[in-house]
Design an enzyme around this catalytic site. Sequence first.
Site, short mmCIF file in Angstrom:
data_model
loop_
_atom_site.label_atom_id
_atom_site.label_comp_id
_atom_site.label_asym_id
_atom_site.label_seq_id
_atom_site.Cartn_x
_atom_site.Cartn_y
_atom_site.Cartn_z
N HIS A 31 0.83 -1.22 0.00
CA HIS A 31 0.00 0.00 0.00
C HIS A 31 0.86 1.26 0.00
CE1 HIS A 31 -3.65 -2.31 0.16
NE2 HIS A 31 -3.23 -2.95 1.23
N ASP A 86 -4.99 -7.36 -3.34
CA ASP A 86 -5.28 -7.39 -1.91
C ASP A 86 -6.69 -7.96 -1.74
OD1 ASP A 86 -4.98 -6.96 0.83
OD2 ASP A 86 -5.89 -4.98 0.71
N ASP A 87 -6.80 -9.09 -1.09
CA ASP A 87 -8.11 -9.77 -0.95
C ASP A 87 -8.79 -9.97 -2.30
OD1 ASP A 87 -7.91 -9.75 1.90
OD2 ASP A 87 -8.50 -7.64 1.87
N PRO A 88 -8.15 -10.70 -3.23
CA PRO A 88 -8.71 -10.82 -4.58
C PRO A 88 -10.09 -11.46 -4.64
CG PRO A 88 -6.89 -12.37 -4.23
CD PRO A 88 -6.88 -11.43 -3.07
N LEU A 89 -10.42 -12.33 -3.70
CA LEU A 89 -11.75 -12.94 -3.71
C LEU A 89 -12.84 -11.92 -3.40
CD1 LEU A 89 -11.09 -16.34 -1.89
CD2 LEU A 89 -11.36 -15.93 -4.34
#
Length: 236
Positions: A31, A86-89
Amino acid sequence: MNAFSFRPHAGEAGEMDHLVAVFLLCPAIAHGITLRRSPALQYLFYLEQIGLAMSPMSNNALFLKYDKNPFDTYYKRGLNVSLSTDDPLQFHFTKEPLIEEYGMAKQLWKYSVVDLCEIARNSVLQSGFEPCVKAHWLGDKYHLPGAQGNAMDRTNIPNIRLEFRHERLVTEQKYLACCAQQYMNRRFHAPKSPSHEGHPAKTSTGTAVAASAGGGCSRPGASGKAAEAAEAAKNG
């Protein structure tokens, strides 16, 4: 040594002291969007080329709209940025979330193929892969700066692009070192006044002291009024 690269989440939200801490401790972070609030800290991240693995699509959902994301600004300024997920799901819709990040960045910021290749190269350099894996993707001399470490048949990046990046970074580092040296000379080696033994000579602008330190510092290309303004601000 730890087999894992220390790259914590930082600068997605929260206070600026989080970024100060990672500047002192980490070779790279995930980030870093809050760096936009501190130009001075952003400059330090540039000088040290601390990696920023950024996820604009995730930021868009949680903290910052995509068109306001500072990724493109960081990239143009020469910071060591890469695209990540970041948190692809949660935030992506296909089996290739990283391709989504690259595709969205290309469409919004009009990146060329070379731009995308440079960002991908940064990603490999920031990664925790073994040197042999990095050499496979980037060439055997990937660890060398500028064009020396560029294998164009692997990276698809022209030598002149990486040489420009390296020269600008070295120029900034030398300029900062020169200014620091001048400050130290003025602080600890100021000439003494003949009429006031033991007291530093007073000057209105400090030019006499700067001259004794070996002259002023300037970035290449500075001339005319711009150079005069920079010198006046430095001496003032």
